[in-house]
Design a protein around this motif. Sequence first.
Motif, mmCIF file in Angstrom:
data_model
loop_
_atom_site.group_PDB
_atom_site.id
_atom_site.type_symbol
_atom_site.label_atom_id
_atom_site.label_comp_id
_atom_site.label_asym_id
_atom_site.label_seq_id
_atom_site.Cartn_x
_atom_site.Cartn_y
_atom_site.Cartn_z
ATOM 1 N N VAL A 154 44.981 46.247 31.784
ATOM 2 C CA VAL A 154 44.967 45.070 32.651
ATOM 3 C C VAL A 154 45.883 44.001 32.072
ATOM 4 O O VAL A 154 46.725 43.421 32.765
ATOM 5 C CB VAL A 154 43.526 44.539 32.819
ATOM 6 N N ALA A 155 45.757 43.764 30.768
ATOM 7 C CA ALA A 155 46.581 42.762 30.093
ATOM 8 C C ALA A 155 48.064 43.094 30.270
ATOM 9 O O ALA A 155 48.882 42.235 30.600
ATOM 10 C CB ALA A 155 46.223 42.700 28.613
ATOM 11 N N ARG A 177 42.305 47.728 39.087
ATOM 12 C CA ARG A 177 42.952 46.859 40.066
ATOM 13 C C ARG A 177 42.192 45.548 40.212
ATOM 14 O O ARG A 177 42.790 44.473 40.257
ATOM 15 C CB ARG A 177 43.044 47.584 41.417
ATOM 16 N N GLU A 178 40.873 45.640 40.253
ATOM 17 C CA GLU A 178 40.080 44.412 40.351
ATOM 18 C C GLU A 178 40.242 43.549 39.101
ATOM 19 O O GLU A 178 40.334 42.328 39.191
ATOM 20 C CB GLU A 178 38.598 44.751 40.560
ATOM 21 N N GLY A 179 40.288 44.225 37.948
ATOM 22 C CA GLY A 179 40.468 43.501 36.688
ATOM 23 C C GLY A 179 41.760 42.699 36.693
ATOM 24 O O GLY A 179 41.798 41.546 36.248
ATOM 25 N N ILE A 180 42.824 43.308 37.220
ATOM 26 C CA ILE A 180 44.119 42.626 37.267
ATOM 27 C C ILE A 180 44.039 41.410 38.183
ATOM 28 O O ILE A 180 44.471 40.315 37.827
ATOM 29 C CB ILE A 180 45.213 43.599 37.761
ATOM 30 N N GLU A 181 43.458 41.618 39.357
ATOM 31 C CA GLU A 181 43.377 40.505 40.309
ATOM 32 C C GLU A 181 42.561 39.349 39.747
ATOM 33 O O GLU A 181 42.938 38.182 39.854
ATOM 34 C CB GLU A 181 42.742 40.984 41.628
ATOM 35 N N ARG A 182 41.430 39.702 39.105
ATOM 36 C CA ARG A 182 40.568 38.673 38.553
ATOM 37 C C ARG A 182 41.298 37.876 37.475
ATOM 38 O O ARG A 182 41.268 36.655 37.464
ATOM 39 C CB ARG A 182 39.293 39.319 37.980
ATOM 40 N N GLU A 183 42.003 38.611 36.617
ATOM 41 C CA GLU A 183 42.678 37.947 35.507
ATOM 42 C C GLU A 183 43.836 37.081 36.007
ATOM 43 O O GLU A 183 44.050 35.979 35.521
ATOM 44 C CB GLU A 183 43.163 38.987 34.486
ATOM 45 N N GLN A 184 44.553 37.580 37.011
ATOM 46 C CA GLN A 184 45.651 36.780 37.564
ATOM 47 C C GLN A 184 45.108 35.491 38.174
ATOM 48 O O GLN A 184 45.681 34.418 38.004
ATOM 49 C CB GLN A 184 46.417 37.581 38.625
ATOM 50 N N GLN A 185 43.964 35.636 38.844
ATOM 51 C CA GLN A 185 43.337 34.467 39.461
ATOM 52 C C GLN A 185 42.925 33.453 38.392
ATOM 53 O O GLN A 185 43.151 32.257 38.529
ATOM 54 C CB GLN A 185 42.108 34.932 40.273
ATOM 55 N N ARG A 186 42.352 33.989 37.304
ATOM 56 C CA ARG A 186 41.906 33.090 36.227
ATOM 57 C C ARG A 186 43.115 32.347 35.633
ATOM 58 O O ARG A 186 43.067 31.136 35.435
ATOM 59 C CB ARG A 186 41.208 33.898 35.127
ATOM 60 N N LEU A 187 44.202 33.065 35.386
ATOM 61 C CA LEU A 187 45.370 32.433 34.771
ATOM 62 C C LEU A 187 45.980 31.390 35.711
ATOM 63 O O LEU A 187 46.486 30.364 35.279
ATOM 64 C CB LEU A 187 46.434 33.481 34.435
ATOM 65 N N LYS A 188 45.886 31.675 37.000
ATOM 66 C CA LYS A 188 46.472 30.776 37.986
ATOM 67 C C LYS A 188 45.678 29.468 38.067
ATOM 68 O O LYS A 188 46.217 28.412 38.333
ATOM 69 C CB LYS A 188 46.473 31.475 39.355
ATOM 70 N N THR A 189 44.378 29.573 37.842
ATOM 71 C CA THR A 189 43.537 28.406 38.075
ATOM 72 C C THR A 189 43.067 27.733 36.791
ATOM 73 O O THR A 189 42.285 26.794 36.837
ATOM 74 C CB THR A 189 42.292 28.784 38.908
#
Lengths: 631, 455
Positions: free
Chosen positions: A536-537, A470-482
């Motif tokens: 996660v991907a 779950r943390e991996g998903i949130e982190r990756e979504q944040q990275r893609l967003k920013t």
Amino acid sequence: MDFPSRFGVIVVGGGHAGAEAALAAARMGVNTLLLTHNIETLGQMSCNPAIGGIGKSHLVKEVDALGGAMATATDKGGIQFRVLNSRKGPAVRATRAQADRVLYKAAMRHILENQPNLWLFQQPCDDLIVEQDQVRGVVTQMGVRFLCDAVVLTAGTFLGGLIHIGLEHYSGGRAGDPASINLAHRLRELPLRVGRLKTGTPPRIDSRSVDYSVMTEQPGDTPLPVMSFMGSVDQHPPQVSCWITHTNARTHEIIASNLDRSPMYSGVIEGIGPRYCPSIEDKIHRFADKDSHQVFLEPEGLTTHELYPNGISTSLPFDVQLQIVRSMRGLENAHILRPGYAIEYDYFNPQDLQYSLETKAIGGLFFAGQINGTTGYEEAAAQGLLAGANAALRAQGRDSWHPRRDEAYIGVLIDDLITLGTSEPYRMFTSRAEYRLILREDNADLRLTEKGRELGLVDDARWAAFERKREGIEREQQRLKTTWIQAGSPVAQAVEARFGAALQREYSLLNLLTRPEIDYAALVELTGEGVEDPQVAEQVEIQTKYAGYIDRQQDEIRRLQASENIRLPEDLEYSGIPGLSREIQHKLTQARPQTLGQASRIPGVTPAAISLLMIHLKKRSTQSKTADQEA
Amino acid sequence: MQLDQDTIAAVATAQGYGGIGVIRLSGPQAKSIAVAIAGFEPKPRQAHYCSFLAETTEVLDQGLLLFFPNPHSFTGEDVLELQGHGGPVILDMLLQRCLELGARQARPGEFSERAFLNGKLDLAQAEAIADLIEASSKQAARNAVQSLQGAFSRQVHLLVEQLIQLRMYVEGAIDFPEEEIDFLNDGQILGRLEHLEQDLDQLLQQAGQGALLRDGMTIAIAGRPNAGKSSLLNALARRDVAIVTEIAGTTRDVLHERIQIEGMPLHILDTAGLRVTQDRVEQIGIQRAVSAIQEADRILLVVDSSKEADADLHELWREFFDQDPDPKRITLIRNKVDLSGEPEGLELNEAGYTILRMAARDSVGIDTLCQHLKACMGYQPGLEMGFSARRRHLEALRRAATLLQQGREHLLYTEAGELLAEDLRLTQQILGEITGSFSSDELLGRIFSSFCIGK
């Protein structure tokens, strides 16, 4: 005798519902007894040797997310894995596994035997101890009395089971096992509505007598799918193929000319069978214009020659079964190991249950599985887990729990059953779930693990793995967003070179991913960056691709939530509500919905009727307030 | 408490003509819609006299605007009331504007429902509404019997049946991938989908006619200066609405007049005569005339039958006829038959135009014109008015059409069967508001009885 120690929960039956019920209650820390007529048949697959499939794998993964055993046993017993609908979208993809009966059963028994707080006992259950509409315990065949707080009954097809082969029939719970007659009689005395259902199974074939050279091979998928969130490919035993052959004109002729010897068509069987799993005689009779049907030959295991011919379930006499089998290509010399048969059994109208699967009539008595009118191992396991958890919650004095229709297929299953009842064996399909795009196989863990942890169903290892994901998903979504791609930058040029369209302005990577032609892998390739965890991907990609639809479904859910939260009192007298038509009064009285939302899903209940109900409720609460004040 | 996320809007006053007409909105967007329409932020519970603006900042109407922030409102949510002039056309334009700004048309009784759910109604009021619902369901029962024979509901049922067939194929392909019924790839579904879209479009057009019947038709009077347009308006209104002189170019702006023919509403626009002019004011008038004419449901093209020069229609208004207008939208009025000596009466010429010969100033032929306009509205005496589609139905059909189009794109470009299935599910939900709902279990029943399913 009275058994010296007392249990929190007693589960009667060791099939797919019983196993999950007992495990769930025990995982939650409640002292639990599993009572089965035969320990050797714990986790037995009575019908086809397969777990999962469309709609069903969703249930398996939800059971898994709540700490259940079915997916793990499948990973350890699965000998052919496939992902169905793999060319369609992720919401309707479904994993299906052929399972080695012996390996599956062994895996399940191993899990049961090693579960703390869980105790097995081999004895048929003959009676329930009920005092003042509360269940107090059970009595076994040899008269041992077990006392407890809650009982989960998972009797499968054993209650008043009647096996039919041709016009002959005899009492039985499954080929080779006795039916539960005494318990069936006892249950018929309780104020619960009972009915009869029917299901069937095909004759089994000896693999050594089959000519595979004229059949189509159906291998498993590569890479090999995995069922459990905690599972891995290296748990899988060696993999084998299934084979496909077809019925033909001669097969159909044999069946047509012997219909008078079918218990279905001669009126011997009263129970209603499933529409989607018809016997071969049913298919020929109802779809006379179709000149051929597929038959899948599914191996029953690695250490046996037994084959399960999926598609020719039948209750015709044995001599006709032999002719049918031998009329098909590749089966000309086939040997039948076990004859096919139909079985009729008692089920109880699920409209007499609460969402917790506790009966409305008897406190502490829970039903799960085929006894509630369902069919399928997965449907049984899902109910078993829910009933076991709720029985444990009751024993612990905690509030009951069930997922809503928008949270899980388990929620859809329970709500359909207790709202609509069922007149045929109920099977799950994805089309039953209106929020299909949200209720995916791939996010069962994200939807349910947290709740399972809260209930005490999820152990530390699963919880840690889940939190990592779950943390991996949130982190990756944040990275893609920013992470922004400037027009004209090297990455933007790479996008243009690959997809032919120049980027007109600045885009975040998440924006890019919403485009239909760009998937996560392409993003990684273009930017040289990405996460390694494929789960996660996958989540990041699916959530982005479905975002618009998911938002729309969330809106719909929020809109309907208000009426879901309005509870209908159990003593509501529908015949006394002015303006409601007799037909609607009758329907509501039959179903006794627990919430206004549930009432609105009963066929024939109009929006106007729902408004009247709301007004009546309001009036009632005002009156009772006034009465309180006067008193 | 705001129970719902969406904002609902409806005309709150009775259908037809009144001194004022009220549009009521309830929901979280009420305030932002008020700002968009009035151009300023309204003060709570104060009556603002202001203009109601279109997106183009053109004035739609003028009236009172009241804003009631939650929870102190009728429904307990943010409520906006726009009190404008009564009359279906203006109210409809204003409602349309609210819908464009994000509101959705309210279902019958939905304001009361929200009020009730938010605890804003007391017992007595609740009982009154119960009576209302009961009454409306009796009406609904009567309507149901009528609409069983009604062409509109029959058409919608046919559409829904087609939709169910289509869903059967789509859901069948999704839920039974091993059954040799992969319809998503064999063109079956696309064919059925396109067929359904065509039928829906056709129904939408027909239903549009029905709504016209209920809510009125806009008629523009057009023609050369001094052809007698304003006389025609006065004759139709049966009073002196427009100033009539012998001076060409008397009518500068577009004049609005609402009349009724046997209870059916007509919205008549008298326009400035079309000619090339240097007069700045008249030029603007002519521009407005052109845009009014383009938006009208029907055009009464007036020519002076006593003038030879008006004989050539094309010459009369070149820009307009160059665009090949639908002749069915146009009635050619050959006016001033008292001067030309032509016989009064109605005929259809070869080009498909209806030609009416009359003398507007003396009301000669005015009854024939009224009968003609009734016929244009689809009114046929003796025939039941089956197509009484309501605006709510129209909106449902439009939303359905959008979803189907989206579904087709999903099928064609992304091959996403499950998204097409979702679009179709929503389409059915929307059409179900007209015909009643259809459960997934019923759908499965259809699949099982149509395809041989089951391993």
